[in-house]
Design a protein around this motif. Structure first.
Motif, PDB file in Angstrom:
ATOM      1  N   TRP A 173      46.141  38.344  34.733  1.00 51.14           N
ATOM      2  CA  TRP A 173      45.102  39.484  35.323  1.00 51.14           C
ATOM      3  C   TRP A 173      44.596  40.312  34.395  1.00 51.14           C
ATOM      4  CZ3 TRP A 173      46.281  44.081  33.729  1.00 51.14           C
ATOM      5  CH2 TRP A 173      47.476  44.519  33.290  1.00 51.14           C
TER       6      TRP A 173
ATOM      7  N   LEU B  82      39.577  45.586  44.484  1.00 59.58           N
ATOM      8  CA  LEU B  82      40.413  47.404  43.847  1.00 59.58           C
ATOM      9  C   LEU B  82      40.087  47.062  42.601  1.00 59.58           C
ATOM     10  CD1 LEU B  82      43.508  47.377  46.635  1.00 59.58           C
ATOM     11  CD2 LEU B  82      41.762  48.594  46.644  1.00 59.58           C
TER      12      LEU B  82
ATOM     13  N   ALA C  49      50.991  45.403  37.823  1.00 60.34           N
ATOM     14  CA  ALA C  49      50.157  44.196  37.766  1.00 60.34           C
ATOM     15  C   ALA C  49      50.887  43.201  37.078  1.00 60.34           C
ATOM     16  CB  ALA C  49      48.559  44.647  37.165  1.00 60.34           C
TER      17      ALA C  49
ATOM     18  N   LEU D 118      45.626  37.853  48.989  1.00 62.50           N
ATOM     19  CA  LEU D 118      46.117  38.679  48.021  1.00 62.50           C
ATOM     20  C   LEU D 118      45.547  38.637  46.873  1.00 62.50           C
ATOM     21  CD1 LEU D 118      48.561  41.118  47.527  1.00 62.50           C
ATOM     22  CD2 LEU D 118      49.930  39.572  45.915  1.00 62.50           C
ATOM     23  N   ARG D 119      45.408  37.796  45.936  1.00 63.29           N
ATOM     24  CA  ARG D 119      44.690  37.755  45.011  1.00 63.29           C
ATOM     25  C   ARG D 119      42.960  38.618  45.129  1.00 63.29           C
ATOM     26  NH1 ARG D 119      42.759  32.245  44.325  1.00 63.29           N
ATOM     27  NH2 ARG D 119      41.151  32.923  46.299  1.00 63.29           N
TER      28      ARG D 119
ATOM     29  N   THR E  71      52.011  39.789  39.204  1.00 62.97           N
ATOM     30  CA  THR E  71      50.787  39.086  39.462  1.00 62.97           C
ATOM     31  C   THR E  71      51.916  38.323  39.035  1.00 62.97           C
ATOM     32  OG1 THR E  71      49.097  39.829  38.206  1.00 62.97           O
ATOM     33  CG2 THR E  71      49.517  37.718  37.338  1.00 62.97           C
TER      34      THR E  71
ATOM     35  N   LEU F 102      41.931  44.732  40.182  1.00 67.35           N
ATOM     36  CA  LEU F 102      42.767  43.965  39.554  1.00 67.35           C
ATOM     37  C   LEU F 102      42.688  42.692  40.042  1.00 67.35           C
ATOM     38  CD1 LEU F 102      45.239  43.429  37.884  1.00 67.35           C
ATOM     39  CD2 LEU F 102      46.535  43.698  40.426  1.00 67.35           C
TER      40      LEU F 102
ATOM     41  N   GLN G 134      42.007  40.718  47.847  1.00 66.71           N
ATOM     42  CA  GLN G 134      42.609  42.043  48.153  1.00 66.71           C
ATOM     43  C   GLN G 134      42.742  42.842  46.774  1.00 66.71           C
ATOM     44  OE1 GLN G 134      45.956  42.131  50.636  1.00 66.71           O
ATOM     45  NE2 GLN G 134      44.293  41.306  52.673  1.00 66.71           N
ATOM     46  N   LEU G 135      42.844  42.748  46.074  1.00 68.63           N
ATOM     47  CA  LEU G 135      43.326  42.775  45.266  1.00 68.63           C
ATOM     48  C   LEU G 135      42.256  42.682  44.008  1.00 68.63           C
ATOM     49  CD1 LEU G 135      47.010  41.758  43.923  1.00 68.63           C
ATOM     50  CD2 LEU G 135      46.411  43.840  44.485  1.00 68.63           C
TER      51      LEU G 135
END
Length: 580
Positions: A564, A551, A501, A544-545, A505, A553, A547-548
């Motif tokens: 993060w 999950l 992570a 990307l932010r 990041t 994150l 989608q994470l």
């Protein structure tokens, strides 16, 4: 030998660190005897804590007055260890742990807490026969599991655990004294019963406490009399007594153990509301008959039931509608369960569902997110409008007053949490980043402001730090983590996830910084803007932010850098109808 409050005590005890020690108890009497007393509650004399508690003996809030200054004697009924502990148990023990923490950490009161482990009764005998193992093996296994579950839930262990089987001779002596005092009798077939007729109108302290007929010997004087000692049956564990071989009744164990530790004066007795009658009612009758006193325990605190949402019945083993603590902790954290408990009053019923747990999780994440933002601000990673320091100081002081007032009013944790979340909301409003790019649609003509990368001392650091410190102190008081560090959130077993992570990041931040770098102005009067060919990079960073985040994150952009944190949104909740 342990001397406490001017008395000496002796009882075989098993303490949380795994060794045993002796207490010697000297019995003392109050100034009035059981024959002269009534159901009327007598306000104790002693140390006034300034706290009000709902006393089940009076059905209203009463001032909490302790016999000894700054010290509360507290007895609670422990588990009957014949099966896995479930969330119904956890709810009661966690709620009372929170109350004890409030007394200790907010009001400076030392809580001397004793708990009995019921390791012999009808359910244990039945289960041991079904499993073809000895009762001691069965109870030993589930006792250790219970203690581990409590530690996982961060429940502070009592000063002393005591087992019924290790106190049988004390129980026999206790029963003998009740007989001598004229409040119990032995039958010709080897049973001993409490004589309810001997205490007249004193029986029935709790709402709905109407004596019911207890199955037993035909030699009972009154069908409503309850057993103190039971004659042994085939294949049952038994002990010697003046009335023959047998075992204790259910209620007598708590009276004996509590009296062995605390004598004739107990400040607080706690348990689930289902124990009020007949268990606690019978405890009062037995203890006051033994001590010949008018008020053995001054305060009874009862917690409400845990229900599966949409069902009227409580969560219980007998109904097979329970979720074990071990299974629950596969999907939720101990802190999330504590927040779930804090959001309702301890004596209220509470509905368990995925929705209620998600509400608790969201509240916890709101606080954690604020702390993360506040720490980023204090490190110079977050640029905001000027902090309104005086307003934030005033809000902090108001919150402290509101929280203390709520917790001193029968431990009103929902009101305290509301004040705390209001402070967090107020703090979040002050920490909104300036010139934030909120969506890809804004990128085309976005005019960028230079972002300071490491200011020495951002304005308002003191008040922001004070707010964070107070919130962390409150969470520590309640036995919760604020997830203030990403490593703690990930956990020791997820160090690799934390490292990934961090690197992900950092890489995204570098790409985003490159894409946000303005192009040179196009001549006199021109304004710097984004390179058009780099806008897709910004969109990719946002994708990307998002989608994470799904999950678990969560990446937050702080001007030129990003931070993060790990949440638990991606975890699957347990089935609400799970049973074993």
């Amino acid at each position: 030998m342990w001397i406490y409050a001017g008395k000496s005590f002796m009882v075989r005890a098993v303490v949380r660190v795994g060794f045993s020690f002796d207490f010697v108890q000297t019995r003392t009497c109050h100034n009035y005897c059981i024959h002269a007393a009534s159901k009327t509650w007598t306000k104790p004399e002693g140390y006034d804590t300034g706290i009000k508690v709902y006393n089940s003996l009076t059905k209203k809030k009463e001032p909490l007055i302790l016999a000894k200054e700054k010290t509360a004697t507290w007895y609670s009924c422990g588990p009957t260890v014949y099966d896995h502990a479930h969330l119904g148990h956890a709810c009661s023990y966690v709620r009372f742990d929170i109350l004890q923490r409030i007394l200790t950490r907010m009001f400076g009161i030392t809580v001397v807490h004793a708990m009995v482990i019921t390791d012999i009764d009808n359910k244990i005998i039945k289960r041991s026969l079904e499993e073809k193992v000895s009762p001691s093996v069965l109870t030993g296994m589930f006792e250790e599991e219970f203690k581990k579950d409590m530690l996982r839930l961060k429940v502070t262990p009592p000063v002393v655990y005591l087992r019924v089987t290790e106190n049988v001779q004390n129980i026999v002596a206790f029963i003998e004294q009740i007989i001598r005092n004229g409040h119990a009798y032995a039958t010709s077939d080897g049973d001993v019963y409490f004589d309810l007729g001997s205490i007249g109108e004193r029986y029935g302290r709790f709402v709905g406490a109407i004596p019911s007929q207890e199955a037993g010997s035909s030699y009972k004087r009154n069908p409503k009399d309850f057993a103190l000692w039971k004659k042994s049956k085939a294949q049952e564990p038994c002990w010697d007594s003046p009335w023959g071989r047998g075992r204790p009744g259910w209620h007598i164990e708590c009276s004996t153990v509590a009296s062995s530790v605390f004598g004739s004066q107990l400040d607080i007795h706690s348990g689930g509301i289902d124990l009020a009658f007949p268990h606690h009612e019978n405890e009062i009758a037995q203890s006051e008959a033994y001590h010949q006193c008018g008020q053995w325990c001054n305060y009874f605190l009862h917690s409400g039931h845990l229900h599966l949402k949409g069902r009227a019945e409580k969560m219980s083993k007998s109904l097979k509608n329970y979720i074990t603590i071990k299974d629950f902790l596969q999907s939720y954290s101990a802190s999330e369960f504590r927040m779930f408990c804090l959001l309702t009053k301890y004596r209220s019923g509470i509905d368990y569902s995925s929705g209620s747990m998600q509400e608790a999780r969201a509240s916890l994440e709101t606080v954690s997110s604020f702390i993360n933002s506040a720490q980023a601000y204090m490190k110079g990673q977050l640029t905001t409008a000027p902090i309104q320091e005086a307003v934030l100081w005033e809000k902090l002081q108001q919150t402290k007053v509101s929280v203390t007032s709520a917790l001193s009013d029968d431990f009103d944790t929902p009101r305290a949490c509301s004040a705390l979340l209001s402070l967090v909301h107020h703090g979040n409003c002050q920490l909104q980043p300036v010139a934030a790019v909120t969506s890809p649609a804004h990128y085309g003509n976005c005019q960028l402001q230079p972002v300071a990368t490491s200011p020495a001392a951002p304005p308002g650091c003191a008040v922001v730090g004070a707010v964070v410190s107070y919130i962390q102190q409150l969470f520590d008081l309640f036995g919760m983590d604020t997830l203030k560090s990403t490593e703690a959130a990930a956990g020791e077993s997820e160090q690799t996830v934390a490292a990934v992570a961090e690197r992900l990041t950092r890489f995204r931040s570098e790409v985003r910084a490159f894409a946000l770098r303005p192009q040179e102005s196009s001549g006199e009067g021109g304004k710097a803007g984004l390179h058009p060919d780099r806008v897709p990079l910004l969109k990719a960073c946002d994708t990307l932010r998002d989608q994470l985040a799904a999950l678990g994150l969560v990446i937050k952009d702080r001007g030129a850098s990003s931070t993060w944190e790990i949440t638990q949104r991606g975890l699957k909740p347990p089935e609400e109808n799970q049973s074993e």
